[in-house]
Motif scaffolding. Structure first.
Motif, short mmCIF file in Angstrom:
data_model
loop_
_atom_site.label_atom_id
_atom_site.label_comp_id
_atom_site.label_asym_id
_atom_site.label_seq_id
_atom_site.Cartn_x
_atom_site.Cartn_y
_atom_site.Cartn_z
N LEU A 91 0.81 -1.20 0.00
CA LEU A 91 0.00 0.00 0.00
C LEU A 91 0.85 1.27 0.00
CD1 LEU A 91 -2.66 -1.08 2.64
CD2 LEU A 91 -3.16 -0.49 0.26
N PRO A 92 0.34 2.35 -0.58
CA PRO A 92 1.01 3.64 -0.46
C PRO A 92 0.90 4.16 0.98
CG PRO A 92 -1.12 3.92 -1.49
CD PRO A 92 -0.91 2.45 -1.36
N ASP A 93 1.56 5.25 1.27
CA ASP A 93 1.47 5.84 2.61
C ASP A 93 0.18 6.63 2.77
OD1 ASP A 93 4.35 5.39 3.83
OD2 ASP A 93 4.62 5.97 1.75
N VAL A 94 -0.12 7.44 1.76
CA VAL A 94 -1.32 8.28 1.76
C VAL A 94 -2.03 8.05 0.44
CG1 VAL A 94 -2.20 10.65 2.00
CG2 VAL A 94 -0.06 10.00 3.13
N ALA A 95 -3.37 8.09 0.45
CA ALA A 95 -4.09 7.81 -0.79
C ALA A 95 -5.52 8.32 -0.75
CB ALA A 95 -4.10 6.31 -1.08
N TYR A 96 -6.07 8.54 -1.94
CA TYR A 96 -7.51 8.72 -2.08
C TYR A 96 -8.17 7.37 -1.83
CZ TYR A 96 -6.96 13.18 -4.72
OH TYR A 96 -6.67 14.45 -5.13
N LEU A 97 -9.42 7.41 -1.36
CA LEU A 97 -10.16 6.18 -1.12
C LEU A 97 -11.64 6.54 -1.07
CD1 LEU A 97 -9.04 3.30 -0.65
CD2 LEU A 97 -9.36 3.65 1.79
N SER A 98 -12.48 5.63 -1.49
CA SER A 98 -13.91 5.90 -1.34
C SER A 98 -14.24 5.97 0.15
CB SER A 98 -14.74 4.81 -2.02
OG SER A 98 -14.71 3.61 -1.26
N ALA A 99 -15.19 6.83 0.51
CA ALA A 99 -15.55 6.99 1.91
C ALA A 99 -16.02 5.68 2.53
CB ALA A 99 -16.62 8.07 2.05
N SER A 100 -16.73 4.88 1.74
CA SER A 100 -17.24 3.61 2.24
C SER A 100 -16.11 2.63 2.54
CB SER A 100 -18.21 3.00 1.22
OG SER A 100 -18.66 1.73 1.62
N LEU A 101 -15.19 2.48 1.60
CA LEU A 101 -14.08 1.55 1.79
C LEU A 101 -13.14 2.04 2.88
CD1 LEU A 101 -12.75 -1.04 0.85
CD2 LEU A 101 -11.55 0.27 -0.92
N ALA A 102 -12.98 3.35 3.00
CA ALA A 102 -12.09 3.92 4.02
C ALA A 102 -12.54 3.51 5.42
CB ALA A 102 -12.06 5.44 3.90
N ARG A 103 -13.86 3.63 5.70
CA ARG A 103 -14.35 3.26 7.02
C ARG A 103 -14.31 1.75 7.24
NH1 ARG A 103 -18.11 7.39 7.88
NH2 ARG A 103 -18.79 7.13 5.74
N PHE A 327 -2.50 5.15 5.55
CA PHE A 327 -2.57 3.73 5.87
C PHE A 327 -1.72 3.41 7.09
CE2 PHE A 327 -3.97 3.48 1.43
CZ PHE A 327 -5.11 2.72 1.60
N SER A 328 -2.21 2.50 7.91
CA SER A 328 -1.52 2.12 9.14
C SER A 328 -0.16 1.48 8.85
CB SER A 328 -2.38 1.13 9.94
OG SER A 328 -3.62 1.72 10.26
N SER A 329 0.04 1.01 7.65
CA SER A 329 1.30 0.35 7.31
C SER A 329 2.45 1.32 7.04
CB SER A 329 1.09 -0.52 6.06
OG SER A 329 0.57 0.26 4.98
N THR A 330 2.16 2.63 7.03
CA THR A 330 3.24 3.59 6.77
C THR A 330 4.32 3.49 7.84
OG1 THR A 330 3.79 5.91 6.39
CG2 THR A 330 2.08 5.46 8.02
N GLU A 331 5.55 3.63 7.43
CA GLU A 331 6.67 3.62 8.39
C GLU A 331 6.87 4.99 9.03
OE1 GLU A 331 10.34 1.93 6.98
OE2 GLU A 331 9.30 0.63 5.56
#
Length: 450
Positions: A91-103, A327-331
């Motif tokens: 995954l990227p560090d920061v990204a656009y995402l649909s509001a539904s999938l984000a939650r 994303f929580s995976s960001t370092e």
């Protein structure tokens, strides 16, 4: 003695290596390299949006020499791409995402909870209320990328030709539904220049429609809500489009197409150009669309006006927009947050001035100087402040993609059913019965709003 000396030297070297490693890991920076913290930012959008985002990235990287953000512009199926990256842990560090999938992903711990950062970053707590994406009570993952509403655009020249008064830009003075229909009739023309309220009008040969309106929820939901209806019950577990209030609104929109002949059918809409071109080429006089359409409409060069939607009982529009998440995976969570707060700052991105976005920062709706900074230009018509800004602040309701759990599944089932009504293949009662059977099993409540 020699052995003891070698042990001491070895210990010193080990400590030095550990200190260097710890220093490098804790700062994320290498000696002599101020750009060693590298973040990736994935986003969608048109070429105009890509250019604006790239300018923002260049500006951020220049002003933050210790952080480098690399943009990844996706032109294909964005959801497929991001799901593939999720499955492969890339995954990227920061990204656009649909509001539904984000939650959904937030509840699974895949997206960072930003609530805990509000004390250290006060700007996180001063944004438009509808923009917050809560996944549990009191916990949010940040905000929508921008603010958007559904509104009306119109070609002033066609109103002048028909000698019709311009649409109201103030919600309190908005047209009633019946007033709206009468105006739409006057602005609809067949090939002989006749309107639907004139003898000899030919509904099979219309060259100019009074209005275009989407048949997805963007078009009909604000009208339903203006009449006291809604998509679901309060807890989001049951479809409620079968109420008299909702049915009346849906029937009235259907009448625009098949009874009054002032709006194109869904099939005709598919074959028509985008809103900007339809208004420019006089295929439609008014267009109900998202605020984001202003970017292209303004570029068409028409004498543009903006207005609020017609309504039944209460002026209503819907607030909707995609999300931006970390994303929580960001370092590097703090560096990612620094970029997150920068990437949709109206002072850094010209997409607000160009008409694609509305800000999410509250000060851009309350401070006159701030308002002027993004609206005082040739893109935004004089009536925009009332038709969009005041409309959003005082009359917008969060769209279902921001509130309904499992919205993607719900919307798919709902559209499959309602499409039969909008294409005139089945009656409303038949369609709503099918919709209830398909939608109710996948309704699973609502997300919190605070």
């Amino acid at each position: 003695m020699k052995i003891k000396y070698l042990k001491i030297v070895g210990l010193i070297l080990t400590v030095m290596v550990l200190l260097i490693a710890c220093s490098s890991h804790s700062s994320g920076k290498e000696n002599g390299d101020n750009k060693s913290v590298e973040l990736t930012f994935m986003y969608w959008g048109s070429n105009d949006e890509k250019q604006a985002v790239q300018q923002m990235l260049d500006s951020f990287n220049k002003s933050h020499p210790d952080i480098k953000v690399v943009g990844q512009h996706v032109t294909g199926d964005y959801n497929t791409k991001i799901n593939t990256l999720m499955a492969s842990n890339e995954l990227p560090d920061v990204a656009y995402l649909s509001a539904s999938l984000a939650r959904k992903w937030a509840k699974e711990g895949k997206v960072m909870d930003l609530t805990e950062y509000e004390t250290a970053y006060p700007e996180l707590a001063s944004r438009v209320p509808q923009s917050y994406l809560y996944y549990e009570p009191g916990k949010h993952i940040g905000n929508t990328t921008a603010a958007e509403i559904i509104m009306m655009f119109y070609n002033k020249a066609l109103f002048e030709e028909a000698a019709v008064e311009l649409p109201p830009s103030e919600a309190e003075k908005g047209w009633t539904w019946d007033e709206f229909v009468e105006v739409a009739k006057k602005l609809t023309k067949d090939s002989n220049g006749k309107s639907p309220d004139q003898p000899g009008f030919n509904p099979k040969n219309i060259v100019q429609y009074g209005v275009s309106i989407p048949t997805n929820f963007n078009g009909w939901l604000p009208i339903v809500q203006s009449n006291g209806g809604d998509l679901t019950n309060e807890d989001g577990t049951e479809l409620t489009l079968n109420t008299p209030e909702a049915k009346e609104a849906l029937e009235k929109i259907h009448d625009l197409i098949y009874k009054h002949h002032v709006a194109p059918t869904p099939v005709q809409m598919e074959n028509m150009p985008a809103t900007s071109v339809s208004l420019q080429t006089k295929k439609v006089a008014m267009a109900i669309d998202g605020q984001w359409a202003l970017l292209d409409i303004a570029a068409s060069g028409i004498d543009l006006g903006t207005a609020v939607l017609p309504y039944f009982k209460e002026p209503t529009t819907i607030f909707l927009a995609g999300a931006s998440v970390i994303f929580s995976s960001t370092e590097y969570p703090e560096e990612a947050l620094e970029f997150y707060l920068y990437h949709n700052d109206p002072e850094q991105v010209d997409l607000f001035e160009k008409g694609l976005w509305m800000p999410i920062q509250e000060e851009y709706y309350t401070d006159e100087e701030k308002i002027a900074s993004w609206t005082d230009n040739d893109v935004h018509p004089e009536d925009y402040k009332e038709a969009a800004i005041d409309y959003l602040v005082n009359h917008s309701v969060s769209a279902p993609e921001h509130t309904i759990v499992n919205w993607d599944e719900v919307n798919t089932a709902l559209e499959q059913a309602l499409d039969q009504y909008w294409t005139n293949a089945k009656s409303l009662d038949e369609v709503l019965s099918e919709a209830e059977a398909a939608v109710n099993p996948v309704l699973d409540g609502k997300f919190p709003t605070e």
